[in-house]
Design a protein around this motif. Structure first.
Motif, mmCIF file in Angstrom:
data_model
loop_
_atom_site.group_PDB
_atom_site.id
_atom_site.type_symbol
_atom_site.label_atom_id
_atom_site.label_comp_id
_atom_site.label_asym_id
_atom_site.label_seq_id
_atom_site.Cartn_x
_atom_site.Cartn_y
_atom_site.Cartn_z
ATOM 1 N N ARG A 78 49.213 52.014 92.325
ATOM 2 C CA ARG A 78 47.775 52.219 92.107
ATOM 3 C C ARG A 78 47.138 50.992 91.453
ATOM 4 O O ARG A 78 46.051 50.568 91.834
ATOM 5 C CB ARG A 78 47.589 53.456 91.231
ATOM 6 C CG ARG A 78 46.171 53.842 91.014
ATOM 7 C CD ARG A 78 46.111 55.144 90.232
ATOM 8 N NE ARG A 78 44.753 55.399 89.806
ATOM 9 C CZ ARG A 78 44.408 56.345 88.989
ATOM 10 N NH1 ARG A 78 45.319 57.148 88.494
ATOM 11 N NH2 ARG A 78 43.165 56.515 88.650
ATOM 12 N N PHE A 120 46.837 48.230 93.964
ATOM 13 C CA PHE A 120 45.715 48.516 94.855
ATOM 14 C C PHE A 120 44.396 48.085 94.215
ATOM 15 O O PHE A 120 43.567 47.451 94.864
ATOM 16 C CB PHE A 120 45.674 50.010 95.191
ATOM 17 C CG PHE A 120 44.394 50.416 95.878
ATOM 18 C CD1 PHE A 120 44.186 50.117 97.210
ATOM 19 C CD2 PHE A 120 43.401 51.077 95.173
ATOM 20 C CE1 PHE A 120 43.008 50.477 97.833
ATOM 21 C CE2 PHE A 120 42.223 51.444 95.786
ATOM 22 C CZ PHE A 120 42.025 51.140 97.130
ATOM 23 N N TRP A 121 44.177 48.422 92.958
ATOM 24 C CA TRP A 121 42.911 48.075 92.298
ATOM 25 C C TRP A 121 42.768 46.574 92.102
ATOM 26 O O TRP A 121 41.662 46.022 92.202
ATOM 27 C CB TRP A 121 42.776 48.819 90.968
ATOM 28 C CG TRP A 121 42.380 50.242 91.181
ATOM 29 C CD1 TRP A 121 43.151 51.338 90.954
ATOM 30 C CD2 TRP A 121 41.133 50.728 91.692
ATOM 31 N NE1 TRP A 121 42.455 52.468 91.302
ATOM 32 C CE2 TRP A 121 41.221 52.128 91.753
ATOM 33 C CE3 TRP A 121 39.966 50.109 92.118
ATOM 34 C CZ2 TRP A 121 40.175 52.918 92.213
ATOM 35 C CZ3 TRP A 121 38.919 50.900 92.579
ATOM 36 C CH2 TRP A 121 39.035 52.278 92.621
ATOM 37 N N ALA A 131 44.086 44.284 94.105
ATOM 38 C CA ALA A 131 43.779 43.769 95.443
ATOM 39 C C ALA A 131 42.334 44.069 95.820
ATOM 40 O O ALA A 131 41.644 43.218 96.408
ATOM 41 C CB ALA A 131 44.739 44.371 96.464
ATOM 42 N N ALA A 132 41.854 45.260 95.475
ATOM 43 C CA ALA A 132 40.466 45.621 95.779
ATOM 44 C C ALA A 132 39.480 44.722 95.034
ATOM 45 O O ALA A 132 38.435 44.341 95.581
ATOM 46 C CB ALA A 132 40.219 47.087 95.422
ATOM 47 N N ALA A 133 39.814 44.334 93.811
ATOM 48 C CA ALA A 133 38.934 43.438 93.051
ATOM 49 C C ALA A 133 38.863 42.067 93.712
ATOM 50 O O ALA A 133 37.779 41.473 93.809
ATOM 51 C CB ALA A 133 39.435 43.310 91.609
ATOM 52 N N VAL A 191 39.398 41.457 96.919
ATOM 53 C CA VAL A 191 38.659 41.635 98.177
ATOM 54 C C VAL A 191 37.156 41.657 97.898
ATOM 55 O O VAL A 191 36.371 41.042 98.625
ATOM 56 C CB VAL A 191 39.119 42.918 98.902
ATOM 57 C CG1 VAL A 191 38.173 43.281 100.034
ATOM 58 C CG2 VAL A 191 40.534 42.745 99.428
ATOM 59 N N ALA A 192 36.751 42.334 96.840
ATOM 60 C CA ALA A 192 35.335 42.353 96.463
ATOM 61 C C ALA A 192 34.844 40.958 96.097
ATOM 62 O O ALA A 192 33.725 40.568 96.464
ATOM 63 C CB ALA A 192 35.111 43.324 95.306
#
Length: 76
Positions: free
Chosen positions: A4, A7-8, A10-12, A14-15
């Motif tokens: 988890r 994932f967060w 990686a999401a940061a 990507v943003a």
């Protein structure tokens, strides 16, 4: 490190990439150019900002989970 958390993180990133892409399109539309050194500094600043904020948040959560923020008694 949990899945988890990865994932967060990686999401940061990507943003951050989406933000940089959007700014590049915006600047090109206005006819403003940025040099390679400018892009390097811009990306490096974004990465370091994300890393610092994630590190500080992780330290805060670690401290709270392990009881470092508990109050043992009233301070005198």
């Amino acid at each position: 490190m949990s899945l988890r958390l990865i994932f967060w993180i990686a999401a940061a990133f990507v943003a951050l990439g989406a933000l940089l892409w959007g700014l590049a399109i915006f600047w090109q539309g206005m006819g403003i150019g940025i040099s390679g050194h400018g892009w390097f500094a811009f990306i490096l600043g974004g990465v370091f900002t994300l890393a610092l904020s994630m590190g500080l948040f992780l330290l805060t959560f670690h401290s709270a989970r392990h009881g470092h923020d508990d109050i043992d008694g009233p301070s005198t």
